[in-house]
Design a protein around this motif. Structure first.
Motif, short mmCIF file in Angstrom:
data_model
loop_
_atom_site.label_atom_id
_atom_site.label_comp_id
_atom_site.label_asym_id
_atom_site.label_seq_id
_atom_site.Cartn_x
_atom_site.Cartn_y
_atom_site.Cartn_z
N MET A 24 0.83 -1.19 0.00
CA MET A 24 0.00 0.00 0.00
C MET A 24 0.87 1.25 0.00
O MET A 24 1.93 1.27 0.60
CB MET A 24 -0.89 0.01 1.24
N THR A 25 0.43 2.27 -0.69
CA THR A 25 1.13 3.55 -0.68
C THR A 25 1.09 4.16 0.72
O THR A 25 0.02 4.26 1.33
CB THR A 25 0.46 4.52 -1.69
N LEU A 26 2.23 4.59 1.20
CA LEU A 26 2.32 5.16 2.54
C LEU A 26 1.84 6.62 2.53
O LEU A 26 2.21 7.40 1.65
CB LEU A 26 3.76 5.08 3.04
N LEU A 27 1.02 6.97 3.51
CA LEU A 27 0.59 8.35 3.71
C LEU A 27 1.51 9.00 4.75
O LEU A 27 1.56 8.56 5.90
CB LEU A 27 -0.85 8.42 4.20
N SER A 28 2.21 10.05 4.34
CA SER A 28 3.00 10.85 5.27
C SER A 28 2.32 12.21 5.41
O SER A 28 2.15 12.93 4.42
CB SER A 28 4.44 11.03 4.76
N VAL A 29 1.89 12.53 6.61
CA VAL A 29 1.14 13.77 6.85
C VAL A 29 2.11 14.91 7.15
O VAL A 29 2.92 14.83 8.07
CB VAL A 29 0.15 13.61 8.02
N ASN A 30 2.02 15.96 6.34
CA ASN A 30 2.85 17.14 6.53
C ASN A 30 2.19 18.06 7.56
O ASN A 30 1.05 18.50 7.37
CB ASN A 30 3.02 17.87 5.19
N LEU A 31 2.91 18.37 8.64
CA LEU A 31 2.35 19.12 9.76
C LEU A 31 2.71 20.61 9.75
O LEU A 31 2.49 21.31 10.74
CB LEU A 31 2.80 18.50 11.08
N ASN A 32 3.24 21.11 8.65
CA ASN A 32 3.63 22.52 8.61
C ASN A 32 2.49 23.46 8.96
O ASN A 32 2.68 24.46 9.65
CB ASN A 32 4.14 22.87 7.21
N CYS A 53 -1.79 6.80 9.66
CA CYS A 53 -0.77 7.25 8.71
C CYS A 53 0.52 6.48 8.95
O CYS A 53 0.78 5.97 10.04
CB CYS A 53 -0.54 8.76 8.83
N GLY A 54 1.34 6.40 7.91
CA GLY A 54 2.59 5.66 8.03
C GLY A 54 3.81 6.53 8.18
O GLY A 54 4.92 6.03 8.30
N GLY A 55 3.59 7.86 8.18
CA GLY A 55 4.73 8.75 8.29
C GLY A 55 4.31 10.17 8.62
O GLY A 55 3.14 10.54 8.45
N ILE A 56 5.27 10.94 9.08
CA ILE A 56 5.08 12.36 9.35
C ILE A 56 6.15 13.12 8.56
O ILE A 56 7.33 12.74 8.56
CB ILE A 56 5.21 12.68 10.85
N THR A 57 5.72 14.22 7.92
CA THR A 57 6.61 15.07 7.15
C THR A 57 6.65 16.47 7.77
O THR A 57 5.62 16.98 8.21
CB THR A 57 6.14 15.18 5.69
N VAL A 58 7.83 17.07 7.79
CA VAL A 58 7.96 18.50 8.11
C VAL A 58 8.92 19.13 7.11
O VAL A 58 9.79 18.44 6.56
CB VAL A 58 8.47 18.72 9.55
N HIS A 59 8.74 20.41 6.91
CA HIS A 59 9.59 21.15 5.97
C HIS A 59 10.06 22.44 6.65
O HIS A 59 9.49 23.50 6.44
CB HIS A 59 8.81 21.47 4.69
#
Length: 247
Positions: free
Chosen positions: A1-9, A37-43
């Protein structure tokens, strides 16, 4: 399955607009994890407009051993004030993945990818250092990018296709050309041995169509639309909706 990484910016944008600690970015991450979700993203950016270095560190402690941690940013932006630089942050927290993005302070948001022919030699030593840290490296690229062999040669393992033009074409009711360009880029990257991520302006409305066109899509990083939709339905429900689409 495609992993969902949620961006918390955008959680950090809301917090910073008032000062203080609310909404709590770590509590938001916890809610996203519990919702599948399978991941967390920050920028993080040098101007500290949203996610700050202390957020990057706090999230690293929370996420370690639980879900993937993806930090995005411009590797050529130097240290400034509290911002130590992207590579220095990666050295501190050892995220799962570092996504290199050629953005600048003047951009409201990331709006283009690397030119591999022009940028590959500058990227080479930075990619090597990130790999030495144990981080997977992904490059942000435009649909239509070619010559992925050069990225593979310096150790890049993934690309992230910039999907802003596809999302805009979807709103206009004519996504076919932009979607085909993304799909063709994904095929070229996969043939070169790269995994394919995607992100920017993906939403519940357009994600299913996009995923269907990209076999083997490894990961999507979604923030702006997801957080906006969560204002109406709640964060947990919205994350579960995205996970269901990706299934």
């Amino acid at each position: 399955m495609t992993l969902l990484s949620v961006n918390l910016n955008k959680i950090a944008v809301l917090r910073n607009s008032r000062g203080g600690d609310e909404p709590d970015i770590c509590k938001a991450a916890q809610t996203c994890i519990e919702s599948g979700c399978g991941g967390i993203t920050v920028h993080p950016r040098p101007d500290l407009r949203h996610v700050r270095p202390d957020d990057v560190r706090a999230l690293a402690a929370l996420l370690r051993g639980r879900v993937e941690y993806n930090i995005e940013g411009n590797p050529f932006a130097g240290a400034r004030g509290e911002y130590p630089g992207l590579i220095a942050l990666a050295r501190e927290v050892r995220p799962t993945q570092v996504t290199l993005v050629p953005d600048s302070d003047g951009q409201i948001t990331s709006d283009h990818g690397f030119d591999l022919e022009r940028d590959i030699d500058r990227l080479r030593p930075l990619v090597a250092e990130l790999l030495e840290l144990g981080c997977r490296v992904s490059l942000f690229v435009d649909a239509g990018t070619e010559n992925f062999d050069s990225a593979v040669a310096i150790g890049v393992e993934r690309i992230e296709i910039y999907t802003g033009p596809y999302a805009q074409a979807f709103v206009e009711g004519k996504p076919g050309v932009a979607l085909a360009a993304c799909a063709d880029t994904a095929r070229r990257a996969q043939r070169a041995g790269l995994a394919v991520n995607a992100g920017h302006d993906l939403s519940q409305a357009n994600l299913g169509t996009f995923k269907a066109a990209i076999p083997g899509l490894a990961e999507v990083s979604i923030g702006h639309a997801l957080i906006g939709e969560a204002l109406y339905e709640g964060l947990a429900v919205t994350v579960r909706n995205y996970v269901q689409i990706l299934r």
